[in-house]
Design an enzyme around this catalytic site. Structure first.
Site: not given
Ligand code: IMP
Ligand code: MG
Length: 184
Positions: A48-49, A105, A108-109
């Site tokens: 949703r973000g 939005d 992260d990883t």
């Molecule tokens: P990744 O890149 O697969 O680790 O995951 C990214 C997802 O983790 C994003 O789409 C967010 O939903 C969630 N996420 C990662 N870091 C944050 C944060 O600092 N605040 C809120 N959601 C986060």
């Molecule tokens: Mg997200």
């Protein structure tokens, strides 16, 4: 408790103000406008973000874009390490031959976006690129090529402007650092 009380209680610092977000969104919109002139651009956002960023970004692009949404859910706790996700809502339209820009939005990883990109690539879009408002690149586990990046941020947990903690804080207009100690 109103929004102001929520902020006072749980946000320890404003990382990016509403004005800074707006300014950067306008800049990225201009870049996209120049890069995609004459193309068949589809903005794909991850619910949703990502919807908050997409709503503002699409209005900063001076081209006839279309928008579509995808929603994903993680497969239990192991997905944190594999990035394997389940599509709980697919795109409404085919993307074959289109120029797709995934609007996120935060990355992260990178595992989620890597999986998503792979899934959408199989549908033979003309091009597929990534646009993220926030990049927590210090936590990256997989190599990713990001075409548009709003802000590089440190390894902190942020909320607001679409980002949540336990589904809350999405409607805060700025990006703030969460005071995790207050919540656990
Ligand atoms: P990744 O890149 O697969 O680790 O995951 C990214 C997802 O983790 C994003 O789409 C967010 O939903 C969630 N996420 C990662 N870091 C944050 C944060 O600092 N605040 C809120 N959601 C986060
Ligand atoms: Mg997200």
């Amino acid at each position: 408790m109103n929004l102001n009380d929520l902020v006072k209680t749980y946000i320890k610092e404003i990382l990016i103000t509403e004005e800074e977000i707006h300014k950067r969104v306008v800049e990225i919109g201009k870049e996209i406008t120049a890069d995609y002139a004459g193309k068949d651009l589809v903005l794909v956002s991850v619910l949703r973000g990502g919807a908050f960023f997409l709503a503002d970004l699409s209005r900063a692009i001076d081209l006839p874009v279309t928008i579509d949404f995808i929603a994903i859910a993680s497969y239990g706790s192991t997905s944190k390490h594999t990035g394997i996700v389940r599509l709980v809502k697919d795109l409404e339209e085919p993307i074959e031959g289109k120029d797709v820009l995934i609007v996120e939005d935060i990355i992260d990883t990178g595992l989620t976006i890597q999986y998503l990109t792979k899934t959408l690539k199989a549908r033979k879009p003309e091009t597929i690129e990534i646009c993220t408002l926030l990049d927590k690149s210090v936590r990256r586990l997989v190599p990713l090529s990001i075409k548009y990046r709003g802000f590089e941020i440190p390894d902190v947990f942020v909320v607001g402007y679409g980002l949540d903690f336990d589904q809350k804080f999405r409607n805060i207009p700025f990006i703030g650092i969460l005071n995790i100690e207050e919540l656990i």
